[in-house]
Every structure is written in structure tokens, then in C-alpha cells.
Design an enzyme around this catalytic site. Structure first.
Site, PDB file in Angstrom:
ATOM      1  CB  SER A  45      76.928  62.268  54.233  1.00 32.15           C
ATOM      2  OG  SER A  45      77.132  63.389  53.422  1.00 32.15           O
ATOM      3  CB  ILE A  47      73.226  60.006  56.327  1.00 33.75           C
ATOM      4  CG1 ILE A  47      74.337  61.022  56.603  1.00 33.75           C
ATOM      5  CG2 ILE A  47      72.061  60.139  57.304  1.00 33.75           C
ATOM      6  CD1 ILE A  47      75.030  60.893  57.914  1.00 33.75           C
ATOM      7  CG  HIS A  49      69.388  60.702  54.081  1.00 31.96           C
ATOM      8  ND1 HIS A  49      69.864  61.765  54.819  1.00 31.96           N
ATOM      9  CD2 HIS A  49      70.253  60.570  53.042  1.00 31.96           C
ATOM     10  CE1 HIS A  49      70.956  62.254  54.246  1.00 31.96           C
ATOM     11  NE2 HIS A  49      71.216  61.538  53.164  1.00 31.96           N
ATOM     12  CB  VAL A 172      80.220  48.683  29.602  1.00 31.40           C
ATOM     13  CG1 VAL A 172      79.284  48.599  28.406  1.00 31.40           C
ATOM     14  CG2 VAL A 172      80.098  47.445  30.492  1.00 31.40           C
ATOM     15  CB  ILE A 333      71.116  56.113  42.027  1.00 26.66           C
ATOM     16  CG1 ILE A 333      70.334  55.253  41.022  1.00 26.66           C
ATOM     17  CG2 ILE A 333      70.678  55.820  43.456  1.00 26.66           C
ATOM     18  CD1 ILE A 333      68.824  55.452  41.032  1.00 26.66           C
ATOM     19  CB  SER A 339      68.943  55.956  52.484  1.00 29.70           C
ATOM     20  OG  SER A 339      69.828  56.979  52.830  1.00 29.70           O
ATOM     21  CB  CYS A 399      95.166  54.107  64.380  1.00 25.31           C
ATOM     22  SG  CYS A 399      96.684  54.973  64.029  1.00 25.31           S
ATOM     23  CB  CYS A 434      99.213  57.036  61.900  1.00 26.57           C
ATOM     24  SG  CYS A 434      99.201  55.361  61.272  1.00 26.57           S
TER      25      CYS A 434
HETATM   26  C1  LIG Z   1      78.829  63.941  48.281  1.00 30.49           C
HETATM   27  C2  LIG Z   1      77.783  62.872  48.375  1.00 30.49           C
HETATM   28  C3  LIG Z   1      77.084  62.656  49.558  1.00 30.49           C
HETATM   29  C4  LIG Z   1      76.107  61.678  49.638  1.00 30.49           C
HETATM   30  N1  LIG Z   1      75.540  61.377  50.838  1.00 30.49           N
HETATM   31  C5  LIG Z   1      74.612  60.392  50.915  1.00 30.49           C
HETATM   32  C6  LIG Z   1      74.062  60.006  52.159  1.00 30.49           C
HETATM   33  O1  LIG Z   1      74.494  60.447  53.217  1.00 30.49           O
HETATM   34  N2  LIG Z   1      73.060  59.097  52.166  1.00 30.49           N
HETATM   35  C7  LIG Z   1      72.566  58.551  51.022  1.00 30.49           C
HETATM   36  O2  LIG Z   1      71.616  57.799  51.081  1.00 30.49           O
HETATM   37  N3  LIG Z   1      73.124  58.844  49.828  1.00 30.49           N
HETATM   38  C8  LIG Z   1      74.144  59.728  49.754  1.00 30.49           C
HETATM   39  N4  LIG Z   1      74.741  60.010  48.568  1.00 30.49           N
HETATM   40  C9  LIG Z   1      74.305  59.289  47.382  1.00 30.49           C
HETATM   41  C10 LIG Z   1      74.900  57.902  47.302  1.00 30.49           C
HETATM   42  O3  LIG Z   1      76.275  57.924  47.597  1.00 30.49           O
HETATM   43  C11 LIG Z   1      74.677  57.378  45.903  1.00 30.49           C
HETATM   44  O4  LIG Z   1      73.298  57.485  45.607  1.00 30.49           O
HETATM   45  C12 LIG Z   1      75.069  55.924  45.735  1.00 30.49           C
HETATM   46  O5  LIG Z   1      76.369  55.685  46.202  1.00 30.49           O
HETATM   47  C13 LIG Z   1      74.973  55.618  44.251  1.00 30.49           C
HETATM   48  O6  LIG Z   1      75.431  54.324  44.026  1.00 30.49           O
HETATM   49  P1  LIG Z   1      75.649  53.823  42.537  1.00 30.49           P
HETATM   50  O7  LIG Z   1      75.965  52.385  42.652  1.00 30.49           O
HETATM   51  O8  LIG Z   1      74.498  54.257  41.685  1.00 30.49           O
HETATM   52  O9  LIG Z   1      76.879  54.683  41.998  1.00 30.49           O
HETATM   53  P2  LIG Z   1      78.453  54.499  42.211  1.00 30.49           P
HETATM   54  O10 LIG Z   1      78.800  54.146  43.584  1.00 30.49           O
HETATM   55  O11 LIG Z   1      79.088  55.707  41.634  1.00 30.49           O
HETATM   56  O12 LIG Z   1      78.786  53.230  41.323  1.00 30.49           O
HETATM   57  C14 LIG Z   1      78.752  53.258  39.915  1.00 30.49           C
HETATM   58  C15 LIG Z   1      79.797  52.299  39.420  1.00 30.49           C
HETATM   59  O13 LIG Z   1      79.708  52.176  38.013  1.00 30.49           O
HETATM   60  C16 LIG Z   1      81.009  52.034  37.498  1.00 30.49           C
HETATM   61  N5  LIG Z   1      80.985  52.374  36.077  1.00 30.49           N
HETATM   62  C17 LIG Z   1      80.819  53.591  35.528  1.00 30.49           C
HETATM   63  N6  LIG Z   1      80.854  53.501  34.189  1.00 30.49           N
HETATM   64  C18 LIG Z   1      81.043  52.202  33.891  1.00 30.49           C
HETATM   65  C19 LIG Z   1      81.182  51.493  32.677  1.00 30.49           C
HETATM   66  N7  LIG Z   1      81.105  52.110  31.474  1.00 30.49           N
HETATM   67  N8  LIG Z   1      81.414  50.154  32.721  1.00 30.49           N
HETATM   68  C20 LIG Z   1      81.486  49.497  33.924  1.00 30.49           C
HETATM   69  N9  LIG Z   1      81.367  50.140  35.106  1.00 30.49           N
HETATM   70  C21 LIG Z   1      81.127  51.467  35.084  1.00 30.49           C
HETATM   71  C22 LIG Z   1      81.833  52.979  38.337  1.00 30.49           C
HETATM   72  O14 LIG Z   1      83.204  52.668  38.297  1.00 30.49           O
HETATM   73  C23 LIG Z   1      81.217  52.789  39.718  1.00 30.49           C
HETATM   74  O15 LIG Z   1      81.894  51.820  40.474  1.00 30.49           O
HETATM   75  C24 LIG Z   1      75.771  60.937  48.476  1.00 30.49           C
HETATM   76  C25 LIG Z   1      76.489  61.127  47.297  1.00 30.49           C
HETATM   77  C26 LIG Z   1      77.526  62.049  47.263  1.00 30.49           C
HETATM   78  C27 LIG Z   1      78.369  62.148  46.040  1.00 30.49           C
END
Ligand SMILES: Cc1cc2nc3c(=O)[nH]c(=O)nc-3n(C[C@H](O)[C@H](O)[C@H](O)COP(=O)(O)OP(=O)(O)OC[C@H]3O[C@@H](n4cnc5c(N)ncnc54)[C@H](O)[C@@H]3O)c2cc1C
Length: 481
Positions: A45, A47, A49, A172, A333, A339, A399, A434
Site C-alpha cells: 500500500s 504507506i 504507517h 539460495v 516482516i 515503514s 503520460c 497508457c
Molecule cells: C498487500 C501488502 C500491503 C502492505 N502494505 C504495507 C504498507 O502500506 N506499509 C508498510 O509499512 N508495510 C506494508 N506491507 C509490508 C511490506 O511490504 C513488507 O513488510 C516489506 O516489503 C517486506 O520486505 P522484505 O524485504 O522483508 O520482503 P520482500 O520485499 O518480499 O523481499 C524478499 C526478497 O527475498 C528474495 N528471496 C526469497 N527467497 C530467496 C532465496 N532463497 N535466495 C535469494 N533471495 C531470495 C525475494 O526474491 C525478494 O526479493 C504490505 C505488504 C503487503 C503484501
């Protein structure tokens, strides 16, 4: 030998790489996909928060508020689009009024500043399009919106500039314990390291299980969204939430930093954590729920839909702990992870230092990134930019007013993109009405020319997403599928 391997390059892995790059450390980031921010970080989203939702005393509460407080300064430093637009949580009946009072109390306990409760009339005075059914709302002035993938990209680009090694398409698949630390194994190589940090998002349980007995399970929950054209943007100035439930923060209506209106998400538990297709039912639900908050949203102006997968799990809080010696999980996470990201990275640094990671500052490291955006320039700035570089005078994405100079800047940025969507995330092209209809062919040409590859090799997005099939016999043009 590497000091630290970071597995996964969403906003968490990228923010950690950014922080680690401020020290004299050899850091390697291994990412399964072909770019930064290909998981939850690009489909959420957006945001920042305020922090009234998480249960007081949890890591989620502490790191949400800390991360939210850091975001404005960081976004300024890193040229990341950010807007402190505030948020309203809408209540429609007596039961939801009770929830709003609880959220208010929780927010105060979590240290969120400026919270207030507004009656229906006060709410509509701020947001004239809000439903007449709303009887009470919680106003959080510190809530903000951000460009989530640009946030992650900015962290990663600065880390790369400071010498962090990024390897993409390196999933990995196994991790071996060694005398000095670990050997991390992908299909393309074996990498020795002293410390490992697991930032693998929805796959963080799988990566954890490579070194330690199972201690949590990711229970993925999908959320669908609609993006509406800029002509709908005036329907909400603040982020308009509904009351949260256990599965999520409810369907919101919010402006985006790009000037669109965003509506979503629902919360659908899923078996397949990597299947992020939208569904007709999901989109219908989201529309219906959004109309409850803002009855005159015109969904004929929808320009795109997408879905993201939440890394929900069977424990209640962010999992930031050692799974094994020198192996740190930053797992599960879920929201508010975007946020909290910069605060999570600092928390991780503290934990790593506590178990012996040497933290000597790198005096030549930068913590800033400057990015020029033609569409945000004044007329005088535009004239100056064009006189210095005439390619600012060639608009490729009509755009969003993205110029050839910016597209070339994106192609030659620290982490080279290989796809049209990689350019979109860096330059903002293809984000408009577009949806890339006009600019995509030109961007294919530029990517092919600048990277010295055939247009047939240019991707739409992830590995294998080729968009052109074959060249015509005279070799002048490729046939679009
Ligand atoms: C629908 C939705 C709405 C949300 N809205 C908000 C919001 O408004 N505000 C907010 O604060 N948070 C929000 N969140 C939460 C936020 O998006 C996540 O907490 C944050 O993006 C998590 O980041 P991350 O790096 O842990 O995970 P990800 O962005 O998923 O990154 C994990 C990475 O690990 C990689 N990976 C996986 N397995 C392996 C492997 N074996 N080897 C190497 N790489 C690997 C993946 O390819 C990926 O790139 C929302 C989440 C969702 C799904």
C-alpha cells in the site's frame, strides 16, 4: 571471504546493505530475482504507517514508530518521493468507534504524535468525499506515503556505490556450516562468509530451515489492488483506512506519491506464496469495500491492478533473532515492514555487532543519492537541464513526462536494470494512463542499444518475460507478440 551475506533484496535486505555499507565490511547481497524489490516491497500500500496499529511492547510497534520518524529525512537524503499526507481510520458504528478509541490509546502508548479523534462532520470537513455513514475517525498526522520500490532501490544503489556486491538471479538453495561461518550455495556459485542475514520475505522460513530446526512458518496472505488514473486523485488527500482486523489493515483509499488513487487490499490466505495474480473476486471485493469509505470513486478510471503477498506467520511479531550462531533471521516482516525498514536495519546492525561483527566506519562511504526528475522541475530548471543535455528535451513517456536523459540515467544507474519494468521503477516511465503503450517500444530500443543486446533479449519484468518473438527477415523490426 565475505564478512556478511544478505539473502534477499527487498526493502529489508536493501536497507541493511545501506547501513552495512557505512562500515569497512565486505558485504554480498544474493537475490533470487533479476532486480531489487521484486517481492512484497513492490506490491503493497506504500504507506509509512504512523504506528497506532501494532500491539504496544512488540518489535512491530517500536520499529514502526522509529522507522516512520526516520523516513522523511532518509527520503530527502535519497531523493525518494515521500509525502506526509496524514491518515484517517474511519468508523461506521458503535463497535468500530470502540476500536478507534482502542487504536488511539495504543497509538499514545506506542509514542505516536498528534493523534486525535474526529466526529463525522469534522472528518468530512477534512475529506469531503468520505461517506456520510462515517460517525468517528482517528486522525494520524504523521502517516505518510512513499514510493516503496524507489525506497529500496535508493538504499541498494547507495550500498552498491559504497562497494557492496549485488548478485541477481542467485536463489539460495542450501547453506553449509563451516569452521569460519557458512558457505551459502546458489545454482551459480558457493560463497564463504562469516555472517549471514536472512531477509528472504515470504521464503524466510525456507531459508531459516536450511540452518536450524523449524521455529516459524510463513502463512502467506494475498492482497489485491486497483490503481486509478490521476483524475480520481482528489477523492482522498489523507490515507483513508477502515478499522483493522487480525488479517490486515482493511481496505484503504489513498493517494499515491505519483498522483494516482490507490484502492485495496483484501486479505486472502494462499497456499502458493509466489502466486501473485489478482482475481476477479478479489478486485470486486476491494471495490465494494472502498465504496463504503468513498462512495463516489469512479472505477471506470482504473488503469492497473496488482497483488502482493504478505509474509504473515504463526508468531505475532517481527522475527529478528539469531537462528544459529552468526546467522540472523529478519523474517516474517509483514506490514508495517516498509515503514519499519530503516529501524529494522539499525536493530540488525546492533545485534550483529553484539556477536562480533567488527564495525569500523568507512570514512569514504556516502549515505546520499541525488536524482533529478524532469517532471518536478520548474520551467527555468527545465530550460537549464535541456541546454546542458538536449536529451532532457526528448520526452519518452508522455503520460508521466519522463525524458530520454532520465531513461539513460536509469539504464546506467549503479544497479543496471534489464527490463522495461526495471526502468519503470527507476525513472517512472510507463506508470501513467497508457501504462507503457507508447513508451515501451522506445525503451526496448534504448535498453538494447545501451546494453549492447538484441531487442529480443529485453525483458518486460522478471527472468524469461521476453516481449518480442522474432526479427523480420530484413532485420529492421521485431514482431511484437
Ligand atoms: C498487500 C501488502 C500491503 C502492505 N502494505 C504495507 C504498507 O502500506 N506499509 C508498510 O509499512 N508495510 C506494508 N506491507 C509490508 C511490506 O511490504 C513488507 O513488510 C516489506 O516489503 C517486506 O520486505 P522484505 O524485504 O522483508 O520482503 P520482500 O520485499 O518480499 O523481499 C524478499 C526478497 O527475498 C528474495 N528471496 C526469497 N527467497 C530467496 C532465496 N532463497 N535466495 C535469494 N533471495 C531470495 C525475494 O526474491 C525478494 O526479493 C504490505 C505488504 C503487503 C503484501
Amino acid at each position: 571471504m565475505t564478512d556478511v551475506i544478505v539473502i534477499g533484496c527487498g526493502v529489508i535486505g536493501a536497507a541493511l546493505a545501506y547501513r552495512l555499507s557505512q562500515y569497512k565490511l565486505k558485504v554480498l547481497v544474493l537475490e533470487k530475482q533479476n532486480d531489487v524489490a521484486m517481492g512484497a516491497t513492490r506490491a503493497n500500500s506504500a504507506i509509512i504507517h504512523a504506528g497506532f496499529d501494532p500491539e504496544p511492547g512488540t518489535l512491530m510497534a517500536k520499529l514502526n514508530v522509529q522507522g516512520s520518524n526516520m523516513a522523511r529525512t532518509l527520503c530527502e537524503k535519497l531523493s525518494v518521493p515521500y509525502l506526509n499526507n496524514g491518515a484517517l481510520v474511519l468508523g461506521f458504528d458503535k463497535e468500530e468507534e470502540l476500536t478507534l478509541n482502542k487504536l488511539y490509546e495504543r497509538g499514545i502508548k506506542n509514542g505516536v504524535e498528534g493523534l486525535s479523534l474526529l466526529d463525522g462532520e469534522q472528518t468530512r470537513a477534512m475529506e469531503p468525499h468520505v461517506s456520510r455513514e462515517v460517525t468517528l475517525s482517528l486522525y494520524a498526522p504523521t502517516s505518510a506515503i512513499v514510493d516503496p520500490w524507489e525506497y529500496a532501490l535508493a538504499f541498494a544503489e547507495v550500498a552498491k556505490t559504497n562497494g557492496v556486491d549485488f548478485r541477481f538471479e542467485q536463489e539460495v538453495t542450501a547453506i553449509e556450516k563451516t569452521a569460519f561461518g557458512y558457505t551459502v550455495i546458489t545454482r551459480k556459485g558457493r560463497y564463504d562468509t562469516r555472517f549471514v542475514v536472512n531477509c528472504a520475505g515470504v521464503a524466510s522460513d525456507t531459508v531459516h530451515d536450511m540452518v536450524a530446526p523449524k521455529s516459524f512458518t510463513i502463512r502467506p496472505v494475498r492482497g489485491d489492488y486497483c490503481v486509478l488514473d490521476k483524475n480520481e486523485n482528489s477523492k482522498a488527500h489523507c490515507t483513508l483506512f477502515q478499522c483493522p482486523s487480525k488479517s490486515g489493515k482493511g481496505v484503504l483509499v489513498t493517494p499515491t506519491v505519483h498522483g494516482n488513487l490507490l484502492v485495496g487490499p483484501n486479505a486472502v490466505p494462499c497456499e502458493d506464496k509466489f502466486r501473485v495474480n489478482t482475481t476477479a473476486d478479489g478486485i470486486d471485493f476491494v471495490k465494494r469495500m472502498a465504496l463504503r469509505s468513498v462512495p463516489d470513486v469512479d472505477f471506470r478510471s482504473t488503469i492497473r491492478s496488482y497483488a502482493g503477498m504478505r509474509a504473515n506467520h504463526d508468531r505475532d511479531d517481527f522475527i529478528i533473532e539469531f537462528a544459529a550462531p552468526a546467522f540472523l533471521d529478519i523474517a516474517g516482516i509483514k506490514s508495517p515492514g516498509l515503514s519499519a525498514a530503516p529501524a529494522i536495519a539499525l536493530e540488525a546492525l546492533k545485534l550483529l555487532e553484539g556477536v562480533g561483527l567488527p564495525m569500523e566506519r568507512n570514512p569514504s562511504a556516502t549515505d546520499e543519492r541525488k536524482k533529478l526528475r524532469f517532471r518536478n522541475m520548474t520551467v527555468e530548471e527545465r530550460q537549464r537541464a535541456i541546454s546542458e543535455n538536449p536529451l532532457y528535451g526528448r520526452v519518452i513517456c508522455r503520460c508521466e513526462t519522463v525524458t530520454e536523459a532520465e531513461i539513460l540515467g536509469a539504464i546506467h544507474s549503479p544497479l543496471t536494470p534489464h527490463s522495461i519494468d526495471g526502468i519503470k521503477r527507476r525513472a517512472g516511465s510507463g506508470m501513467g494512463r497508457c501504462q507503457g503503450g507508447f513508451c515501451s517500444p522506445k525503451i526496448v530500443e534504448l535498453l538494447a542499444r545501451e546494453l549492447g543486446i538484441s531487442p529480443l533479449e529485453v525483458l518486460k519484468d522478471g527472468a524469461g518475460s521476453y516481449i518480442l518473438d522474432s526479427e523480420t527477415k530484413d532485420g529492421e523490426k521485431a514482431n511484437e507478440l
